[in-house]
Design a protein around this motif. Structure first.
Motif, PDB file in Angstrom:
ATOM      1  N   THR A  12       3.674  -4.104 -37.780  1.00 53.26           N
ATOM      2  CA  THR A  12       3.463  -5.546 -37.620  1.00 53.26           C
ATOM      3  C   THR A  12       3.298  -6.187 -38.993  1.00 53.26           C
ATOM      4  OG1 THR A  12       1.045  -5.312 -37.479  1.00 53.26           O
ATOM      5  CG2 THR A  12       2.268  -5.281 -35.397  1.00 53.26           C
ATOM      6  N   ALA A  14       0.889  -8.087 -39.692  1.00 50.84           N
ATOM      7  CA  ALA A  14      -0.543  -7.962 -39.992  1.00 50.84           C
ATOM      8  C   ALA A  14      -0.832  -6.702 -40.800  1.00 50.84           C
ATOM      9  CB  ALA A  14      -1.352  -7.952 -38.691  1.00 50.84           C
ATOM     10  N   GLY A 168       1.930 -13.129 -36.665  1.00 46.66           N
ATOM     11  CA  GLY A 168       0.892 -12.117 -36.939  1.00 46.66           C
ATOM     12  C   GLY A 168       1.447 -10.748 -36.593  1.00 46.66           C
ATOM     13  N   PHE A 218      -3.667   3.233 -40.175  1.00 48.88           N
ATOM     14  CA  PHE A 218      -3.481   2.191 -39.153  1.00 48.88           C
ATOM     15  C   PHE A 218      -4.713   2.103 -38.253  1.00 48.88           C
ATOM     16  CE2 PHE A 218      -2.186   1.193 -34.748  1.00 48.88           C
ATOM     17  CZ  PHE A 218      -1.778  -0.118 -34.942  1.00 48.88           C
ATOM     18  N   GLN A 219      -5.194   3.253 -37.823  1.00 51.25           N
ATOM     19  CA  GLN A 219      -6.362   3.268 -36.927  1.00 51.25           C
ATOM     20  C   GLN A 219      -7.577   2.600 -37.568  1.00 51.25           C
ATOM     21  OE1 GLN A 219      -6.834   7.423 -36.044  1.00 51.25           O
ATOM     22  NE2 GLN A 219      -5.280   7.433 -34.426  1.00 51.25           N
ATOM     23  N   ALA A 220      -7.742   2.838 -38.883  1.00 53.05           N
ATOM     24  CA  ALA A 220      -8.967   2.385 -39.553  1.00 53.05           C
ATOM     25  C   ALA A 220      -8.888   0.938 -40.041  1.00 53.05           C
ATOM     26  CB  ALA A 220      -9.261   3.306 -40.739  1.00 53.05           C
ATOM     27  N   ALA A 221      -7.686   0.362 -40.048  1.00 51.81           N
ATOM     28  CA  ALA A 221      -7.517  -0.978 -40.634  1.00 51.81           C
ATOM     29  C   ALA A 221      -8.168  -2.058 -39.777  1.00 51.81           C
ATOM     30  CB  ALA A 221      -6.028  -1.277 -40.800  1.00 51.81           C
ATOM     31  N   ASN A 222      -8.614  -3.116 -40.447  1.00 46.54           N
ATOM     32  CA  ASN A 222      -9.096  -4.295 -39.710  1.00 46.54           C
ATOM     33  C   ASN A 222      -7.954  -5.308 -39.631  1.00 46.54           C
ATOM     34  OD1 ASN A 222     -10.283  -6.499 -38.599  1.00 46.54           O
ATOM     35  ND2 ASN A 222     -11.612  -6.955 -40.328  1.00 46.54           N
ATOM     36  N   LEU A 223      -7.313  -5.331 -38.481  1.00 44.75           N
ATOM     37  CA  LEU A 223      -6.139  -6.196 -38.298  1.00 44.75           C
ATOM     38  C   LEU A 223      -6.471  -7.469 -37.525  1.00 44.75           C
ATOM     39  CD1 LEU A 223      -3.588  -3.359 -37.494  1.00 44.75           C
ATOM     40  CD2 LEU A 223      -3.861  -4.603 -39.631  1.00 44.75           C
ATOM     41  N   ASN A 224      -7.757  -7.689 -37.270  1.00 43.06           N
ATOM     42  CA  ASN A 224      -8.166  -8.918 -36.581  1.00 43.06           C
ATOM     43  C   ASN A 224      -8.506  -9.976 -37.626  1.00 43.06           C
ATOM     44  OD1 ASN A 224      -7.992  -7.428 -34.237  1.00 43.06           O
ATOM     45  ND2 ASN A 224     -10.162  -6.831 -34.350  1.00 43.06           N
TER      46      ASN A 224
END
Lengths: 237, 237
Positions: A12, A14, A168, A218-224
């Motif tokens: 994405t 993001a 986004g 990817f799992q640990a990223a803050n994508l919000n």
């Protein structure tokens, strides 16, 4: 039979905003889902323009390379191009053409593949520069971006219109890349003037969004992200 | 072979926000993409709970019906349920369970299918009321919503966790519906207390988003909503 109604996207926008620039999908996998599209390469190394199944990579020197099947990409969108009756356009610039397409096709809420082949009086592009680890965020990575311009060039514009609802996840609105017929000039389009070109608009009723769910970064990223829209507007337009 | 890694969604939450409540996809088409899921029916008529390939419709009276293959739906998400090692949970409420799942699985950026079967001390649901044309917007349609509650009930919770990046296309976070084993009670879950239940979490690496691009009402709608997040928060939680 090839599915010509779906745009497939790996990753994405993001993910790029927060600096996830490492490739997470091999080109060989990407190409199962399309022969036409756009994206970026491992390490955010340039602009991808995918035409007729070949993945052209325009790098920051302006040079054009071709990605190999094993090369991994962090973000790309592809679809199978279906030839359709083209509309011939003369003497128009990019802004006017986009207005014209939006007015003629009422596709504001849909995903659409755009393919424009022809002669351009002027084509103006930019190319994101390759990054190295630890990766910076997108806003830092694109502070300095080489720009390129050619006059009287023939080639192909490839890209998408995406509904702003999916901003986004992808770029809302038009997102177009260019590769010339000589395959030695291209990039993310800033603006252009058409001499004469054939414009094809391919409605896509499906978005197949693929995520690298087993990738630790990817799992640990803050994508919000709070200011996602502002970051994307300044980065992509 | 069935694809157990993809959640298919027809329509978007944004379409409901602006009052696009008319069914645009037959159930027979929806079921090609999954045997498990949630959604709403034509005219926004209640809550769908899809279990083992049957589409249960909980309507505003509390009654449970079954949709036919020709019935059209405006919005639904489905996937093929893949049985996997379940975690047994005792004496937990909904809020605690969601925290526990988020902490245990690190799935914040991914789509995940949730399936919870067992005995509940209490299950509290609500059901959206059927609308008629001209349709109101979502905020008006849900001003009065019947609520239902049962104690000591066995049944199945079905639903999804979706990344907040896709809020607007779908419901960000958890979105869970319930149907009891007797098939005479269910709805959109407000809260619940588990006595003992088996919890299955199915990672889904793809979102296949399908849009009714040839529907005139869809084409004409303004889905670029400013206050989308606020509307969704008040509507879905």
């Amino acid at each position: 039979m090839k599915d010509t109604t779906t745009v497939y996207q790996h990753g994405t926008l993001a993910m790029l905003v927060v600096g996830l620039f490492e490739g997470t999908l091999p080109v060989s996998e990407l190409m199962k889902h399309g022969d036409t599209g756009i994206g970026t390469a491992n390490d955010f190394d340039g602009e991808l323009v995918i035409v007729d199944g070949t993945v052209y990579q325009v790098v920051e020197s302006g040079e054009v390379k071709v990605l190999a099947p094993d090369d991994k990409i962090p973000f790309a969108s592809v679809h199978f191009h279906q030839s359709r009756p083209a509309v011939t356009i003369n003497n128009t610039n990019g802004v006017e053409l986009e207005h014209q397409l939006e007015n003629n096709y009422q596709f504001g809420n849909s995903f659409v593949g755009i393919n424009i082949q022809g002669a351009f009086k002027r084509m103006h592009t930019r190319v994101v520069p390759k990054q190295s680890k630890p990766y910076p965020k997108l806003s830092a990575a694109i502070k300095v971006q080489p720009k390129f311009s050619q006059e009287n060039v023939t080639g192909t514009i490839v890209g998408y219109y995406a509904p702003f609802l999916f901003q986004g996840a992808t770029v809302g609105g038009f997102h177009l890349h260019f590769i010339n017929d000589a395959h030695d000039f291209g990039g993310h389009i800033l603006d252009f003037e058409i001499d004469q070109a054939e414009v094809e608009v391919q409605p896509l009723e499906n978005l197949l969004q693929h995520l690298p769910i087993n990738d630790k970064n990817f799992q640990a990223a803050n994508l919000n992200l709070q200011n996602m829209n502002e970051e994307i507007e300044s980065a992509e337009h």
